[in-house]
Design a protein around this motif. Structure first.
Motif, PDB file in Angstrom:
ATOM      1  N   MET A  97      -6.774 -18.004  -3.056  1.00  0.00           N
ATOM      2  CA  MET A  97      -5.414 -19.330  -2.426  1.00  0.00           C
ATOM      3  C   MET A  97      -4.725 -19.434  -2.933  1.00  0.00           C
ATOM      4  N   ALA A 100      -4.619 -23.561  -8.962  1.00  0.00           N
ATOM      5  CA  ALA A 100      -4.790 -25.072  -9.557  1.00  0.00           C
ATOM      6  C   ALA A 100      -4.518 -25.896 -10.601  1.00  0.00           C
ATOM      7  N   ASN A 202      -6.852 -31.679  -7.690  1.00  0.00           N
ATOM      8  CA  ASN A 202      -5.944 -30.538  -7.430  1.00  0.00           C
ATOM      9  C   ASN A 202      -6.838 -30.464  -5.613  1.00  0.00           C
ATOM     10  N   SER A 204      -7.275 -28.766  -2.639  1.00  0.00           N
ATOM     11  CA  SER A 204      -7.538 -27.029  -2.290  1.00  0.00           C
ATOM     12  C   SER A 204      -6.332 -27.173  -0.112  1.00  0.00           C
ATOM     13  N   ASN A 206      -7.882 -25.386   1.789  1.00  0.00           N
ATOM     14  CA  ASN A 206      -9.219 -25.452   2.760  1.00  0.00           C
ATOM     15  C   ASN A 206      -8.202 -26.875   2.904  1.00  0.00           C
ATOM     16  N   SER A 267     -14.938 -19.770  -8.000  1.00  0.00           N
ATOM     17  CA  SER A 267     -14.756 -21.346  -8.615  1.00  0.00           C
ATOM     18  C   SER A 267     -16.323 -21.471  -8.648  1.00  0.00           C
TER      19      SER A 267
END
Length: 314
Positions: A97, A100, A202, A204, A206, A267
């Motif tokens: 993705m 982080a 963080n 993401s 998404n 993750s």
């Protein structure tokens, strides 16, 4: 899946895999350097000079977006060194993705100890050029107040670098990149001792879809354009997408589902479990076993394994 790349074709005509590998690496560097520069152009007037935070926070699903960090800007040298170790023929491309807060290193799944061991590249924050102050802050700690180990990175590099035949060939013919090298964080509140204390969390990719702002759209369009160009350049025989978000992005970019296999993201959040620091191998082994089973269900993966059956045994 992808159009033939003229640079790769020309390089084959003038000397085979050695020159092709050199040309592909250079073209890949150009794509990523252009992406780095495009990000800086877009973000230049949007950030405070003092700490790199956005001049205007962007509202979203739960917490305001406060920092957008271009990891390629200050980890470009590390990224270049990683590109230099790209195999001459990328059979399997792993796609994650985005970085982080514990992996802002210019290398996807940037587990510091494993990257140093496997590639000889120092990605410690002390070695990054002009790292934003927020990434040095103690605001980036886990719930126990300690700097967090990159669990995803540890699991991924264990998977691709185990000293056994069934993994070794994958490592030699694979490369990994992210959907975006940008790091997004937002301010939230965390119970820390006797009082509430703000810290950075963080965000993401998404969750980024809930931040409907032109700045975010522009940055992600640049990321996806670079991802598509890179895949067309590398021409992998199979793309392994970590998670549903990555799979959907690849489909949106026009890559056939027959060339993409989705597997579980490394993750521990995906499994709804905290990483067990006392016994990390147990969680790592479970994830690796799960991913291998998911891959074995894909016909194209099995074709690649059969083609390398002298080296790989599943």
């Amino acid at each position: 899946m992808a159009q033939r790349d003229p640079v790769a074709d020309i390089s084959v005509q003038f000397g085979g895999l050695g020159i092709r590998s050199y040309s592909v690496k250079n073209e890949y560097k150009k794509i990523m350097k252009q992406l780095k520069d495009d990000f800086e152009e877009i973000l230049r007037d949007q950030r405070n000079q003092a700490d790199g935070s956005l001049k205007q926070e962007i509202s979203g699903q739960k917490i305001p977006l406060m920092y957008i960090v271009n990891t390629l800007k200050y980890a470009w040298r590390q990224h270049e060194l990683y590109i230099e170790q790209m195999p001459s023929d990328v059979t399997v491309l792993f796609v994650g993705m985005n970085p982080a807060p514990d992996t802002p290193s210019g290398i996807p799944f940037g587990h510091e100890k494993m990257i140093r061991k496997l590639f000889g590249i120092d990605i410690s924050k002390e070695k990054l050029d002009g790292i934003p102050p927020i990434l040095k802050s103690k605001q980036y700690v886990d719930k126990y107040g300690k700097s967090r180990d990159c669990v995803s990175g540890r699991r991924f590099w264990k998977f691709t670098n185990r000293p056994v035949a069934d993994i070794d060939q994958v490592r030699k013919q694979s490369f990994v990149m992210n959907c975006s090298p940008l790091l997004f964080t937002g301010r939230t509140e965390k119970w820390n001792g006797p009082k509430e204390k703000a810290y950075q969390k963080n965000i993401s990719l998404n969750d980024l879809k809930y931040y409907k702002h032109q700045l975010v759209r522009n940055l992600m369009e640049k990321s996806e354009d670079a991802l598509k160009r890179a895949i067309n350049l590398l021409q992998p025989k199979l793309i392994v997408a970590f998670g549903q978000y990555v799979e959907e992005r690849l489909e949106k970019l026009g890559f056939s589902t027959s060339y993409v296999v989705r597997v579980t993201h490394p993750s521990p959040i995906v499994d709804g479990q905290e990483d067990n620091e006392a016994d990390p191998d147990t969680g790592d082994d479970k994830w690796i076993a799960k991913v291998k089973e998911e891959l074995k269900k894909n016909s194209r993966w099995n074709e690649l394994m059969r083609a390398n059956q002298n080296s790989i045994s599943y």
